[in-house]
Design a protein around this motif. Sequence first.
Motif, PDB file in Angstrom:
ATOM      1  N   ALA A  31      43.650  34.435  33.692  1.00  0.00           N
ATOM      2  CA  ALA A  31      43.291  33.480  34.319  1.00  0.00           C
ATOM      3  C   ALA A  31      41.588  34.274  34.329  1.00  0.00           C
ATOM      4  O   ALA A  31      41.187  33.003  34.965  1.00  0.00           O
ATOM      5  CB  ALA A  31      43.510  35.323  35.964  1.00  0.00           C
ATOM      6  N   ARG A  83      40.878  29.436  45.329  1.00  0.00           N
ATOM      7  CA  ARG A  83      41.991  28.773  46.327  1.00  0.00           C
ATOM      8  C   ARG A  83      42.751  27.901  45.612  1.00  0.00           C
ATOM      9  O   ARG A  83      43.643  27.927  45.969  1.00  0.00           O
ATOM     10  CB  ARG A  83      41.270  28.509  47.232  1.00  0.00           C
ATOM     11  N   ASN A 117      45.170  29.610  43.103  1.00  0.00           N
ATOM     12  CA  ASN A 117      46.028  29.682  43.576  1.00  0.00           C
ATOM     13  C   ASN A 117      46.913  28.936  44.358  1.00  0.00           C
ATOM     14  O   ASN A 117      48.469  29.104  44.249  1.00  0.00           O
ATOM     15  CB  ASN A 117      45.550  30.792  45.242  1.00  0.00           C
ATOM     16  N   SER A 137      48.288  35.389  42.017  1.00  0.00           N
ATOM     17  CA  SER A 137      47.127  35.772  42.465  1.00  0.00           C
ATOM     18  C   SER A 137      46.521  36.295  41.384  1.00  0.00           C
ATOM     19  O   SER A 137      46.560  37.333  40.808  1.00  0.00           O
ATOM     20  CB  SER A 137      48.142  37.494  43.123  1.00  0.00           C
ATOM     21  N   VAL A 138      45.323  35.611  41.660  1.00  0.00           N
ATOM     22  CA  VAL A 138      44.534  35.901  40.792  1.00  0.00           C
ATOM     23  C   VAL A 138      42.845  36.336  41.803  1.00  0.00           C
ATOM     24  O   VAL A 138      42.716  36.508  41.781  1.00  0.00           O
ATOM     25  CB  VAL A 138      43.830  33.893  40.543  1.00  0.00           C
TER      26      VAL A 138
END
Length: 209
Positions: free
Chosen positions: A82, A186, A189, A195-196
């Motif tokens: 991520a 955003r 994701n 869910s970063v």
Amino acid sequence: MTRKNAQARRVEVLGETVRQIRERGMAALRVADVAEATGVSAALIIYHFETKEKLLAEALTYAAESDLRKLGRIMREAGTPASRVMAALEWYAPTGKARGWQLWVDAWSASMRDKVVANVLVNLQDQWTEAIASAIDEGVADGIFVTENSRDAATRLTSMLDGLAVRMLVHQDRIGRSELHAWLARQVNLELGGSVLIPSLTEGVDSIS
């Protein structure tokens, strides 16, 4: 080229060509100006690069290779998949006055008429996409991301940033670093269904160029 080591002189000419493209644009660039700035004759530049078009294409390749080396360092230094995806996208993204993007937006325009320039840009984009897609694949394997096609996801994310770069250059918009960071988080994701966890940005930094 001449008495200076040929490779060193070639790099000097390519670097100066990139600088002048950023300053003046591809259409206004003159071989004579590059020659004067690097202390060689225009005839010598044409001897080694053959045409102005080939000089421009090699200068873009030179700039692209520099960008890709920087991308490699950024992604090696980041930790999780991520973090690598976010780090790559944030460096790719236009911020501040987006000066670095002037070169590539100019090249996009030229590529509509010049197949050599178009091929350089396609190759550059493929390498960017593959690097980001590789990090996405690692995130999928770790259960962080969910996507059916990592390359398509990487293409959509970078395409958003491409469009943003054009808007910033044309409309002279400025986007602060923290705002861009939030936009990217955003989109990642939404695109990757994960869910970063985004690390905090340095306080007091409004924009980067």
